[in-house]
Design an enzyme around this catalytic site. Structure first.
Site, PDB file in Angstrom:
ATOM      1  N   GLU A 101       0.865  -1.173   0.000  1.00 39.07           N
ATOM      2  CA  GLU A 101       0.000   0.000   0.000  1.00 39.07           C
ATOM      3  C   GLU A 101       0.908   1.231   0.000  1.00 39.07           C
ATOM      4  OE1 GLU A 101      -2.192   0.923   3.551  1.00 39.07           O
ATOM      5  OE2 GLU A 101      -3.545   2.281   2.480  1.00 39.07           O
ATOM      6  N   LYS A 117       4.831   0.429   9.765  1.00 38.59           N
ATOM      7  CA  LYS A 117       4.763   1.708   9.074  1.00 38.59           C
ATOM      8  C   LYS A 117       4.349   2.825  10.013  1.00 38.59           C
ATOM      9  CE  LYS A 117       3.900   0.302   4.341  1.00 38.59           C
ATOM     10  NZ  LYS A 117       2.827   0.240   3.336  1.00 38.59           N
ATOM     11  N   ARG A 121       6.067 -12.764   9.186  1.00 37.21           N
ATOM     12  CA  ARG A 121       6.727 -11.515   8.824  1.00 37.21           C
ATOM     13  C   ARG A 121       8.079 -11.453   9.504  1.00 37.21           C
ATOM     14  NH1 ARG A 121       3.151  -6.941  10.048  1.00 37.21           N
ATOM     15  NH2 ARG A 121       4.955  -5.738   9.412  1.00 37.21           N
TER      16      ARG A 121
END
Length: 571
Positions: free
Chosen positions: A40, A277, A267
């Site tokens: 994104e 983020k 992850r």
RNA sequence: UGGGGCGUAGCCAAGCGGUAAGGCAGCGGGCUUUGAUCCCGCCAUUCGCAGGUUCGAAUCCUGCCGCCCCAGCCA
């Protein structure tokens, strides 16, 4: 790919995902493998993304397949074209090539919308008019089932009309949403009639004001995957619970051109840093770091500026592996990959970071010699250079000790040391200022011991680097250290926030460093080994030939420092 | 407490019923005009725990324990 980082014939089952892919290929389920990396554009990419990029592009490359770079731009409130540009730049820098396959979820807005209409027509979606708070109440909890919305039973015609009205902009933000009609009692909360579309009167960085309704991730993502013919949709563990929804949507839309399979992996977590983020953006916004590309950040842009070679990052991602296990990777693994790459690629040079003057009292005043130094000890093809030598030199403060600790084999009163590529010198006298600080070290040199001469064969315990004072170039050098003082800054230990664990010494800027002249012409972005110190990169923003600025990429492995740690001076 | 996952060395990670790969870190040694690099050696009698099946179990079964994720109109 930019180079041969991926083995020509990779083991078919290096990890469980590659095993699945290999099985699918063997079983003839797919002719070509198609993957995608779908960030994104709401921030910069970080090491965690690097892992995903290497996986997705790697699997495609190894199988002769294709990988899309798809910007998942379904939330105009958070996204920005600047992030799109940065993402594209980073993926390319990492060494991957998507050919013509650069796409955006927004490319498919019309078709995603059509899918929504299809669901409504099939009675599988409805327009809900509960506000956000009410909807939360109706959703139930982890342990209690939810309840059907009073709007759940609207007719297909009414839903169609309402949804058309949503698209046409007849309603305010939040007035209605489109929801999938699945099961409000499902133990999987993602299946309790998830929202598919919401109204958002925001200008989208690509589609402008063409839309005022935007699809949610769960809906947009699976349809984008299907439209692109993705065979394996690889994502992180937190989406595991979403897979039933992913599959449900596929089941309801049989007209879609492909049936992708979602597979989840864990992850990447790196010790002594944060990779979220939100937290990265916070560090940037609060000016705790200098920007998204601050060399202390685990962002790809930061690591690039820090001087990490892309090949080292790829190697790191490969060594970390792909599993479903929670983990915390030690920084030493990343640093090892960086050192390993740089050891073979970086030319050597001499630099003195904290200078101490050495005067060779028996060296002729005004005389200059040009000594020969190898640009790389193991790669003669990289050639040699001439290094000026004179009566006055700079050496590292750490390389002299008036009161040497045990096993110290550098310069000390009465002691001998070899000057790299030069002569053996002997410390005769120490000059101090009024405060008793050593300001100069006076030595004599032995002319017979010049590098290359037979006399140079004499054994001396230590060899130190140096820079001729008359020829030195002055530079700024930034020393970077870990950004946080604890392995898991975001663990929430003792209710403390990650920002409370910032390392106050994560950046030390040295001015007045002395470089050998060869470094004066270093290109911005070029990486060197400053012998005995570490790897340094000419900063790609701030470095200029007349005003050198170097960043320390990583130190050399230092067994002396370890020794000192084990037995500190005075102990 | 409902659902979904995960437990192999300090950190990663192979393993797929036949007797614990590899990497990083660490330790010891060799080489060395970078205390770097390089080279050699050491580093899990045991796989979260407890039972069971089997000639044989990290692998299969049962029970337990621990950790992670999920209640955005974020992704």
């Amino acid at each position: 790919m930019a180079d041969e980082a991926t083995p020509a014939a990779p083991a078919p089952g290096r990890d469980f995902i590659r095993q699945i892919v290999a099985d699918d290929l063997a079983a003839g389920r797919h002719r070509v493998i198609v993957t995608r990396f779908p960030p994104e554009p709401n921030g910069f990419l970080h090491v965690g993304h690097a892992k995903s990029i290497c996986l997705n592009f790697g699997v495609a490359a190894e199988t002769g397949g294709q990988c899309y770079l798809r910007l998942d731009d379904t939330n105009p409130l958070k996204e920005d074209q600047a992030y799109v540009d940065a993402i594209i730049d980073c993926v390319r820098w990492l060494g991957f090539d998507w050919g013509e396959r650069l796409t955006h979820a927004s490319d498919y807005f019309e078709r995603i919308h059509d899918c929504a209409v299809q669901l409504i027509e099939a009675g599988k979606a409805y327009v809900d008019s509960l506000d956000a708070d009410r909807m939360r109440e109706y959703r139930g909890t982890l342990t209690e089932p939810g309840r059907d919305s009073p709007f759940r039973s609207r007719s297909v015609a009414e839903n169609l009309e309402l949804f058309a009205g949503m698209r046409a902009g007849r309603y305010a933000d939040g007035e209605h949403v489109l929801r999938a009609k699945i099961d409000m009692a499902s133990p999987n909360i993602n299946l309790r009639d998830p929202v598919l579309y919401r109204i958002r009167r925001a200008t989208h960085q690509r589609t402008g004001d063409a839309w005022c309704i935007y699809p949610m991730y769960d809906f947009a993502h699976v349809i984008s995957d299907a439209l692109e013919g993705i065979t394996h949709s690889l994502c992180t563990l937190e989406f595991e619970d979403h897979r039933p929804l992913y599959d449900w949507i596929l089941d309801q839309l049989p007209g879609l051109p492909a049936r992708p399979r979602q597979i989840e992996f864990s992850r990447l977590n790196l010790a002594f840093t944060v990779t979220s983020k939100r937290k990265l953006a916070e560090l940037v916004d609060r000016r705790i770091v200098a920007g998204w590309d601050d060399p202390r950040l685990p962002t790809i842009a930061g690591m690039r500026r820090r001087g990490y070679p892309p090949a080292a990052l790829r190697d790191f991602c490969q060594r970390v592996g792909i599993t479903k296990k929670e983990h915390l990777i030690q920084m030493s693994l990343l640093e090892n990959c960086v050192r390993e790459d740089l050891n073979t690629t970086a030319p050597r040079a001499a630099a003195v970071l904290r200078p101490l003057k050495v005067v060779l009292t028996n060296y002729p005043e005004g005389q200059v010699e040009h000594l020969t130094a190898a640009n790389h000890p193991d790669r003669p093809e990289l050639g040699e250079r001439a290094v000026p030598f004179g009566r006055e030199l700079w050496i590292e403060q750490d390389d002299f000790a008036e009161v040497p600790p045990p096993k110290f084999h550098r310069l000390k009163p009465g002691g001998e040391v070899r000057l790299r590529y030069g002569y053996i010198i002997k410390c005769e006298r120490v000059v101090k200022d009024a405060d008793g600080h050593v300001t100069e070290v006076h030595c004599t040199y032995d002319p017979e011991t010049r590098s290359g001469l037979p006399g140079a064969d004499r054994k001396v315990k230590g060899t130190i680097h140096w820079v001729s004072a008359a020829h030195a170039v002055t530079a700024d050098v930034r020393l970077y250290d870990r950004l946080f003082t604890v392995p898991r800054p975001d663990a929430g230990t003792d209710g403390r926030e990650y920002r409370e664990f910032l390392n106050p010494a994560s950046l030390e800027t040295l001015t007045g460093c002395r470089l050998e002249p060869a470094l004066a012409t270093a290109a911005a972005g070029s990486t060197w080994q400053f012998e005995r110190l570490g790897y340094f990169v000419a900063d790609r923003e701030d470095h200029a030939p007349g005003r050198p600025v170097f960043n320390r990429v990583v130190t050399l492995r230092d067994s002396w420092a370890r020794l000192e740690e084990a037995a500190p001076p005075g102990a």
